[in-house]
Design an enzyme around this catalytic site. Structure first.
Site, short mmCIF file in Angstrom:
data_model
loop_
_atom_site.label_atom_id
_atom_site.label_comp_id
_atom_site.label_asym_id
_atom_site.label_seq_id
_atom_site.Cartn_x
_atom_site.Cartn_y
_atom_site.Cartn_z
N HIS B 9 0.73 -1.36 0.18
CA HIS B 9 0.24 0.02 -0.24
C HIS B 9 0.94 1.51 -0.17
O HIS B 9 0.49 2.32 -0.66
CB HIS B 9 -0.80 -0.08 1.01
CG HIS B 9 -1.87 1.10 1.21
ND1 HIS B 9 -1.90 2.41 1.07
CD2 HIS B 9 -3.15 1.28 0.42
CE1 HIS B 9 -2.61 3.29 1.46
NE2 HIS B 9 -3.55 2.45 0.76
N GLU B 47 7.35 5.98 -3.01
CA GLU B 47 7.91 5.45 -4.24
C GLU B 47 9.03 4.33 -3.98
O GLU B 47 9.01 4.09 -3.86
CB GLU B 47 8.69 6.55 -4.66
CG GLU B 47 8.18 8.02 -5.10
CD GLU B 47 8.50 9.03 -5.31
OE1 GLU B 47 9.53 9.10 -5.32
OE2 GLU B 47 7.38 9.98 -6.10
N LEU B 72 -4.26 -7.59 2.83
CA LEU B 72 -4.36 -9.76 3.60
C LEU B 72 -6.01 -9.11 3.27
O LEU B 72 -6.59 -10.43 3.34
CB LEU B 72 -3.86 -8.78 5.20
CG LEU B 72 -3.27 -9.24 5.30
CD1 LEU B 72 -2.94 -8.16 6.65
CD2 LEU B 72 -2.38 -9.75 5.49
N GLY B 75 -9.77 -5.37 -0.30
CA GLY B 75 -11.03 -4.66 -0.68
C GLY B 75 -10.22 -3.89 -1.94
O GLY B 75 -9.78 -4.75 -2.76
N HIS B 77 -8.80 -1.43 -3.13
CA HIS B 77 -7.12 -1.50 -3.23
C HIS B 77 -6.67 -2.79 -3.85
O HIS B 77 -6.43 -2.85 -5.84
CB HIS B 77 -5.95 -1.15 -2.15
CG HIS B 77 -6.47 -0.61 -1.43
ND1 HIS B 77 -6.71 0.20 -1.70
CD2 HIS B 77 -6.26 -0.33 -0.61
CE1 HIS B 77 -6.41 1.90 -1.37
NE2 HIS B 77 -7.05 1.36 -0.44
#
Lengths: 120, 120
Positions: B9, B47, B72, B75, B77
């Site tokens: 993330h 980055e 995990l 969702g 993302h």
């Protein structure tokens, strides 16, 4: 009697919380011989919250609760928030041993798990 | 030439991003025989971002990139954001095969990993 409490962040998305509950079911199937109780709880956004999860374990007879953080990094949640909540909850239950296990991201198994996923 | 791109993330906390980079080093040590390149990239807040990570792999000679979501739960993302970014990046590189591997939380290995952590 020892309980295992899997602690996840919690999400506004019900399906993500249900993934944690489903994983908890799988932990129960795999380890009912090692833990008399296996439950999950959430840091925020879903129920039960951590103190309620611990209370539930104690009400069902646990005198030891192993809190297992289902987190990938040692951010504020793992390093501060969860220990703070556990310390407060421990103070309410002096006759129960509450121990925080290493968080998931700390496991050396993750490398092989990732490689298996990459190669599939 | 196949590259493995671990996608996390990303965090405002540098130490969390460095945990991902350290894990990437461990993946390199473990799997340099299976992937000619192993890099990491971030969805946001750190980055390289995912498109830059893929470009880096291609510039170093990759004609196949396996994107491995270090997440995990499935969702937004995992289910929308990463596939959307990959589709856009794939369109820029039609001669490269970009494949998204299952996300970490989907691995059945997680159960045993968690139990090992709980028992230690």
């Amino acid at each position: 009697m020892t309980a295992l409490l899997l602690v996840a962040h919690g999400s506004r998305r019900a399906a993500s919380n249900n993934e944690v509950r489903h994983l908890t079911d799988k932990l129960r199937e795999a380890a009912s011989d090692r833990f008399e109780q296996i439950e999950c709880a959430f840091l925020e956004l879903a129920e039960p919250l951590i103190p309620d999860g611990i209370t539930c374990c104690i009400n069902q007879g646990a005198d030891e609760v192993v809190v297992l953080p289902y987190f990938l990094s040692a951010g504020r949640h793992v390093s501060e928030d969860i220990p703070g909540i556990i310390a407060e909850t421990q103070a309410r239950y002096p006759n129960t041993t509450i121990r925080i296990a290493p968080y998931l991201g700390e496991s050396s198994d993750i490398v092989n798990t990732l490689l298996d996923l990459a190669i599939k």
